[in-house]
Design a protein around this motif. Structure first.
Motif, PDB file in Angstrom:
ATOM      1  N   GLY A  90      46.446   8.711  13.251  1.00 44.36           N
ATOM      2  CA  GLY A  90      47.782   8.146  13.266  1.00 44.36           C
ATOM      3  C   GLY A  90      48.884   9.124  12.913  1.00 44.36           C
ATOM      4  N   ASN A  91      48.706  10.431  13.233  1.00 48.83           N
ATOM      5  CA  ASN A  91      49.770  11.387  12.956  1.00 48.83           C
ATOM      6  C   ASN A  91      51.034  11.017  13.740  1.00 48.83           C
ATOM      7  N   THR A  92      52.153  10.992  13.042  1.00 53.08           N
ATOM      8  CA  THR A  92      53.428  10.574  13.614  1.00 53.08           C
ATOM      9  C   THR A  92      54.349  11.775  13.779  1.00 53.08           C
ATOM     10  N   GLU A 106      53.204   8.489  18.061  1.00 55.22           N
ATOM     11  CA  GLU A 106      52.133   8.375  17.068  1.00 55.22           C
ATOM     12  C   GLU A 106      50.780   8.504  17.741  1.00 55.22           C
ATOM     13  N   LYS A 117      50.326  11.747   8.375  1.00 54.41           N
ATOM     14  CA  LYS A 117      49.441  10.610   8.636  1.00 54.41           C
ATOM     15  C   LYS A 117      49.450   9.674   7.437  1.00 54.41           C
TER      16      LYS A 117
END
Length: 290
Positions: A231-233, A201, A242
């Motif tokens: 917060g891109n996972t 993340e 995100k």
């Protein structure tokens, strides 16, 4: 004082014990520095319900729900180091989470979440003007209950590190304003999901504002708004999106002569890009000063 606390789906729900734990929410007044030697014991309870799941800002799952009953035990001690007020503390979450996805049970997770260690450093502390500015580092220790085969978990099975800064001041005599921002950095979970994938993340950011109106010296009403970005996972390099959450709350707090404070708020998500959307979040907090 500062703090309170996941989401997105691949094979199972990640982000530890709950969607409530996504970022570092603080309550209005949390950045008020107490005198040296003061101790605080706090117990939080959150009941949150979601009936929808979103991807790319669109509802994509039906007959879907997530119910969370999460508590946090928190202990704080105020002291002085080098002329600055600090408050070493720990937070221990515990509780129960139950979910359904498209009519299928996701099971139930219960037990203890990841231990959180923190301490605010007040760089500006002026009780006479009721103005404070502090910064708080947080360390999340992966001690909570976790099984990669389970769709829901109380622990996240990864280290996390956050840094928050907040400012408190009166706008007029009885109206106080709190504003804060934080960033959270995530270690990888290399045992995620049934295939033991790698969950990664990017840095997650949050901004939040609070307003408190003191109806009496002991009783206030309050409201808050917060927004998440970043917060891109990804799971094994495949992006999961995100969170993109915006939320608000309203409530009040009462301080008794026994130095016990009760606080209650209700809120919900105004919007979310990816994950479960909270339709109702009730927070209750008991604080004892000693």
């Amino acid at each position: 004082m500062a703090g309170k606390y996941g989401k997105a789906l691949f094979v199972c729900l990640f982000f530890g014990f709950s969607k409530v734990a996504m970022a570092i929410d603080f309550d209005a007044g949390d950045y008020t520095a107490m005198p040296e030697g003061t101790n605080l014991g706090l117990l939080y309870y959150t009941h949150a319900k979601s009936g929808s799941y979103y991807a790319g800002g669109q509802q994509v799952k039906h007959d879907t729900s997530l119910t969370q009953d999460i508590s946090i035990l928190r202990m704080i001690h105020f002291t002085t180091i080098g002329g600055f007020t600090v408050d070493p503390q720990f937070l221990l979450p515990f509780g129960r989470v139950h979910g359904r996805m498209s009519g299928n049970s996701m099971g139930t997770a219960h037990g203890v979440g990841d231990l959180i260690l923190a301490s605010t450093l007040w760089l500006y502390n002026n009780p006479s003007t009721r103005t404070w500015f502090g910064i708080t580092p947080f360390i999340y220790v992966p001690t909570g209950n976790y099984s990669h085969d389970d769709a829901l978990n109380m622990g996240e099975h990864r280290w996390k590190y956050s840094l928050q800064a907040a400012f408190t001041t009166p706008i007029v005599e009885n109206l106080l304003f709190d504003i804060g921002a934080d960033a959270t950095w995530f270690g990888d979970n290399n045992n995620y999901g049934a295939s033991s994938s790698r969950l990664s993340e990017g840095t997650l950011y949050q901004g939040q504002v609070h307003l408190r109106y003191q109806l009496t010296p002991a009783f206030d009403i309050r409201t808050s708004y917060s927004k998440l970005w970043g917060g891109n996972t990804s799971v094994d390099g495949v992006s999961q999106g995100k969170p993109g959450e915006q939320k608000y709350s309203v409530g009040g707090a009462w301080m008794f002569a026994s130095k016990t404070q009760l606080m209650a708020t209700w809120g919900r998500d105004a919007s979310i890009d990816n994950g479960f959307k909270n339709e109702s979040v009730f927070n209750f907090r008991v604080m004892q000063m000693f």
